[in-house]
Design a protein around this motif. Structure first.
Motif, short mmCIF file in Angstrom:
data_model
loop_
_atom_site.label_atom_id
_atom_site.label_comp_id
_atom_site.label_asym_id
_atom_site.label_seq_id
_atom_site.Cartn_x
_atom_site.Cartn_y
_atom_site.Cartn_z
N LYS A 1 -28.44 -82.04 -66.52
CA LYS A 1 -29.78 -81.56 -66.84
C LYS A 1 -30.66 -82.65 -67.44
O LYS A 1 -31.88 -82.53 -67.44
CB LYS A 1 -29.69 -80.38 -67.81
CG LYS A 1 -28.97 -79.17 -67.25
CD LYS A 1 -28.85 -78.07 -68.29
CE LYS A 1 -28.11 -76.86 -67.73
NZ LYS A 1 -27.96 -75.80 -68.75
N VAL B 1 -29.82 -83.23 -59.82
CA VAL B 1 -30.57 -82.65 -60.94
C VAL B 1 -30.82 -81.16 -60.69
O VAL B 1 -30.73 -80.70 -59.55
CB VAL B 1 -31.91 -83.39 -61.15
CG1 VAL B 1 -31.67 -84.83 -61.56
CG2 VAL B 1 -32.76 -83.32 -59.88
N PRO B 2 -31.16 -80.40 -61.72
CA PRO B 2 -31.40 -78.96 -61.55
C PRO B 2 -32.61 -78.66 -60.68
O PRO B 2 -33.58 -79.42 -60.64
CB PRO B 2 -31.63 -78.47 -62.99
CG PRO B 2 -31.03 -79.51 -63.86
CD PRO B 2 -31.20 -80.80 -63.14
N ILE C 1 -36.69 -79.21 -61.62
CA ILE C 1 -36.92 -80.05 -62.80
C ILE C 1 -37.99 -81.11 -62.55
O ILE C 1 -38.73 -81.46 -63.46
CB ILE C 1 -35.60 -80.70 -63.27
CG1 ILE C 1 -35.78 -81.27 -64.68
CG2 ILE C 1 -35.12 -81.78 -62.29
CD1 ILE C 1 -34.48 -81.68 -65.34
N GLU D 1 -32.10 -81.85 -55.82
CA GLU D 1 -32.16 -80.69 -56.71
C GLU D 1 -31.19 -79.61 -56.24
O GLU D 1 -31.08 -79.34 -55.04
CB GLU D 1 -33.58 -80.12 -56.77
CG GLU D 1 -34.59 -81.06 -57.39
CD GLU D 1 -35.92 -80.40 -57.63
OE1 GLU D 1 -36.11 -79.25 -57.18
OE2 GLU D 1 -36.79 -81.02 -58.27
N ASN E 1 -28.02 -72.80 -63.05
CA ASN E 1 -26.83 -73.51 -63.55
C ASN E 1 -25.55 -73.09 -62.83
O ASN E 1 -24.46 -73.11 -63.40
CB ASN E 1 -26.67 -73.30 -65.06
CG ASN E 1 -25.82 -74.37 -65.71
OD1 ASN E 1 -25.80 -75.52 -65.26
ND2 ASN E 1 -25.10 -74.01 -66.76
N SER F 1 -26.10 -78.75 -54.49
CA SER F 1 -25.35 -79.60 -55.42
C SER F 1 -24.05 -80.09 -54.79
O SER F 1 -23.58 -81.19 -55.09
CB SER F 1 -25.07 -78.85 -56.72
OG SER F 1 -24.38 -77.65 -56.50
N GLY G 1 -24.47 -79.77 -68.01
CA GLY G 1 -24.84 -79.22 -66.71
C GLY G 1 -24.30 -80.02 -65.56
O GLY G 1 -24.48 -79.65 -64.39
N ASP H 1 -22.71 -82.63 -74.41
CA ASP H 1 -23.05 -81.22 -74.60
C ASP H 1 -21.81 -80.42 -74.95
O ASP H 1 -21.76 -79.21 -74.73
CB ASP H 1 -23.69 -80.64 -73.34
CG ASP H 1 -22.68 -80.43 -72.22
OD1 ASP H 1 -21.74 -81.25 -72.11
OD2 ASP H 1 -22.82 -79.44 -71.46
N ASP I 1 -31.55 -77.63 -73.90
CA ASP I 1 -32.00 -77.86 -72.53
C ASP I 1 -33.20 -76.99 -72.18
O ASP I 1 -33.82 -77.16 -71.13
CB ASP I 1 -30.87 -77.62 -71.54
CG ASP I 1 -30.33 -76.19 -71.58
OD1 ASP I 1 -30.75 -75.42 -72.46
OD2 ASP I 1 -29.47 -75.86 -70.75
N HIS J 1 -37.85 -76.38 -69.17
CA HIS J 1 -36.86 -77.46 -69.08
C HIS J 1 -37.29 -78.61 -69.98
O HIS J 1 -38.42 -79.09 -69.91
CB HIS J 1 -36.75 -77.96 -67.63
CG HIS J 1 -35.90 -77.12 -66.76
ND1 HIS J 1 -34.52 -77.09 -66.84
CD2 HIS J 1 -36.23 -76.26 -65.76
CE1 HIS J 1 -34.04 -76.25 -65.93
NE2 HIS J 1 -35.05 -75.74 -65.26
N ASN K 1 -30.10 -82.23 -73.01
CA ASN K 1 -29.12 -81.16 -73.27
C ASN K 1 -28.03 -81.67 -74.21
O ASN K 1 -27.20 -82.49 -73.83
CB ASN K 1 -28.48 -80.67 -71.98
CG ASN K 1 -27.53 -79.51 -72.21
OD1 ASN K 1 -27.66 -78.78 -73.18
ND2 ASN K 1 -26.55 -79.35 -71.33
#
Length: 694
Positions: A76, A100-101, A104, A126, A131, A137, A164, A229, A445, A499, A503
């Motif tokens: 994240k 990345v998420p 974002i 992305e 999550n 991903s 993340g 995290d 986050d 966002h 995080n």
């Protein structure tokens, strides 16, 4: 002796004023935002990585640069990390793939320092909406694997890792499918497995986690920059440790599955793969002893964020104490611990018998408090009257057991559960009504579970002032905290910042301030002065027995220097109402300014306590009788009474006679009697209170 002429109006009040609550919540949000800003990834990268004369320095190690750098990242917070690394390396960075998420890049479009430069060599993919691992991903993980495998010993691979990262780097071992892997993790999470247990099982199902990425990269030099995290910052559990040797035994994962009685619910492909020995992996370096080609660097963690909350609290006039950065456990248990701590602190501040020491002795192993936390807390409690309030700061990551199908996250559920526990505690602990108690619980986050909120602020009014359409108990039972907070007070108790680009787990702020505006328990009204007073000399009675209450027992005190006493009384009242510590009068600039404007001698703190109130004089003169007299009911207000209460407890005073000179039209006696009987009842013993009218 003249009568005191004061007019009062009586207004109904049930709760802390809206202005007070808004101020508290505003300050709590400000502290949380400052905590987030302190762990912005681009700031942390700049402190860790630098380039000079084609030499890359990372912490205490140096590497020669020759357009030989490659970059992969997942998490994240890696958008800002990757952008800053590219700006630092310049032409030496050849290529990069960053997972990345979802959303974002658009969310952080206004944070230019976190975005890649024009003409960037970085490819951002992305994925992992809400999550959760997905096809996007998974595709990013495959590209990262292919890039890593293509490098040789002359290359330098920078690996950027943050919270993340597990969801953004999903590459299951064959023949496990992504859906099967997700199902296993969901079963464990909904059963109450903590992050350590989840990672242990996740690693055994993954190609790149548990040191897999570093093994594929060998013999390429690997430099990892890690934003932690995970509680305690264990390298092998942050994003499931892709660059760290994994030493977990295969049986550990099986034991975790059995612990939650899930063996019959786990796909056979997963069980077979976990049972298989790790030697089936095609590795070029020894898993335990030969990771010398890897330099792992933790560049940021929860401790940095928590320390900044405490720092900002102090800068804004609050006392602050850091409790722990390793808070774990079920939300229901953590909420009870925080509420119990708030209760013990309220007792301690009020001068009543408290189990504060026992509390820390019983919970220190469970929550791993920082060193000297009890000593620091006791020190700040002793200074409570000199600050705007007490701010206790902690961090970590709690766990929620899913029982319903509602919408929420662990932080919102912790806040609402805390509110429930606090509400239920106050029914049998009336001393807590004298305090404003809040708990902020937010994820750094900015996203708490599948919601658009970072967390929420919990307080007991969420269970006291709710309409028929709001059902907080039902929301808790259905894990539907987000729905409740969205409707309660128009969503004002939600903390929504979007966002953040970083995080480092969650931040908890437990807040306690004395409620100067709240009426005493059982009181229906509070008194508000609406016309400036005309003072007269106070009158005191000092008795060893209430039967001696006759006119012959009266003595005038402090009859001299009425003007200065009147000024001191007014100044005392104003400072108490504004929550300004008396010690501020010792500031030479403030003292000189007041003296110039008023032409009066400015009293210091000790003068206010000893001369104006004459309290300690009575106390020392009649200590043997354990009996004390206070005067001038009309000058009385709750902040004043709070100070008296503290002194009485320290001095073991057990009886009180309060003589007030009250105008005949002032309807203050009943409310004042109730307030005083509660305020001056040390350790549960009864006090004798008498109020005379002029």
């Amino acid at each position: 002796m003249r009568k005191l002429h004061r007019k009062f109006i009586s207004i109904p009040t049930k709760n802390t004023s809206l202005n007070t609550m808004n101020t508290i919540k505003r300050d709590m949000r400000k502290m949380f935002i400052k905590a987030v800003e302190s762990v912005y990834p681009h700031h942390l990268v700049r402190k860790t990585l630098s380039v000079k004369d084609n030499v890359l320095t990372v912490s205490d190690k140096q590497y020669m640069l020759n357009k030989n750098c490659y970059l992969v990242g997942f998490g994240k917070a890696v958008l800002g990390m990757a952008s800053e690394v590219e700006r630092t390396l310049g032409e030496h960075l050849v290529k990069g793939i960053v997972s990345v998420p979802v959303g974002i890049l658009n969310t952080l479009h206004d944070k230019k320092e976190m975005l890649p430069k024009q003409g960037s060599v970085l490819q951002f993919i992305e994925g992992a909406k809400n999550n959760l691992p997905d096809k996007s991903s998974l595709g990013a993980a495959i590209k990262i694997k292919d890039l890593v495998k293509s490098l040789d010993q002359n290359a330098i691979l920078l690996v950027l890792i943050s919270g993340g990262g597990s969801a953004l780097l999903p590459l299951p071992q064959t023949p496990i499918t992504l859906d099967e892997k997700c199902r296993v993790i969901n079963l464990l999470a909904s059963s109450g497995a903590d992050i350590m247990e989840l990672n242990c099982v996740r690693i055994k199902m993954s190609v790149l986690k548990g040191g897999g990425l570093a093994r594929l990269a060998y013999p390429t030099q690997v430099i990892s920059l890690i934003l932690s995290d995970v509680v305690g910052d264990p390298l092998d559990f942050i994003a499931s440790g892709p660059t760290v040797a994994n030493t977990d035994q295969v049986l550990n994962a099986l034991n975790i599955i059995n612990k939650y009685s899930l063996l019959n619910k786990i796909p056979e492909s997963v069980i077979s793969n976990i049972k298989a020995t790790s030697t089936s992996n095609d590795v070029s370096c020894n898993e335990v002893n030969n990771f010398d080609h890897v330099q792992n660097n933790i560049i940021g963690n929860n401790s940095i964020a928590v320390k900044n909350v405490a720092k900002v609290a102090q800068q804004n006039g609050y006392s602050s104490v850091i409790l722990s950065t390793r808070v774990e456990g079920l939300v229901s248990n953590v909420a009870i611990k925080y509420a119990n701590l708030a209760n013990e602190i309220c007792l301690k501040i009020s001068g009543k018998q408290s189990r504060l020491v026992q509390y820390f002795e019983e919970t220190i192993k469970e929550y791993k408090f920082v060193d000297n936390v009890l000593t620091n807390l006791q020190t700040q409690i002793s200074k409570f009257s000199q600050s705007k309030g007490l701010c206790l700061v902690a961090g970590g990551e709690t766990t929620v057991i899913l029982k319903g199908k509602g919408k929420g996250g662990r932080n919102q559920e912790l806040a609402l559960t805390f509110a429930k526990v606090l509400h239920e505690m106050k029914e049998t602990r009336p001393h807590m009504d004298d305090f404003n108690i809040f708990l902020l619980s937010c994820g750094t986050d900015g996203i708490d579970g599948p919601t658009d909120a970072a967390g929420a602020i919990g307080h007991c009014q969420q269970f006291e002032n709710v309409g028929s359409h709001l059902k907080p108990y039902e929301c808790l039972n259905n894990n539907d905290s987000y729905s409740f907070y969205s409707k309660f007070s128009n969503g004002d108790d939600l903390v929504s910042i979007g966002h953040t680009g970083t995080n480092v787990m969650d931040v908890h702020i437990l807040w306690a301030t004395y409620d100067y505006e709240r009426p005493a328990t059982g009181r229906a009204t509070r008194l508000i002065r609406v016309k400036p007073p005309i003072y007269s000399s106070p009158v005191a009675l000092v008795l060893t027995d209430s039967s001696q209450l006759t006119s012959d027992s009266q003595h005038l005190v402090n009859d001299a220097d009425k003007t200065n006493e009147q000024f001191s009384s007014d100044l005392y009242s104003a400072m108490g109402t504004a929550s300004i510590p008396w010690k501020k009068l010792e500031n030479p600039d403030i003292n000189a300014f007041l003296n110039k404007c008023t032409k009066m001698k400015i009293p210091d703190e000790s003068t206010l306590e000893e001369t104006l109130l004459a309290f300690n004089l009575y106390l020392s003169s009649y200590q043997k009788d354990k009996f004390c007299v206070m005067t001038n009911l009309c000058s009385f207000h709750e902040s004043l009474g709070f100070h008296f209460d503290n002194v009485m407890h320290r001095s073991e005073v057990r009886k009180l006679l309060f003589l007030g000179v009250v105008s005949s039209g002032a309807a203050t006696k009943p409310g004042a009697c109730r307030y005083l009987n509660r305020m001056f009842t040390p350790n549960g013993q009864s006090s004798y209170i008498t109020i005379l009218r002029a």
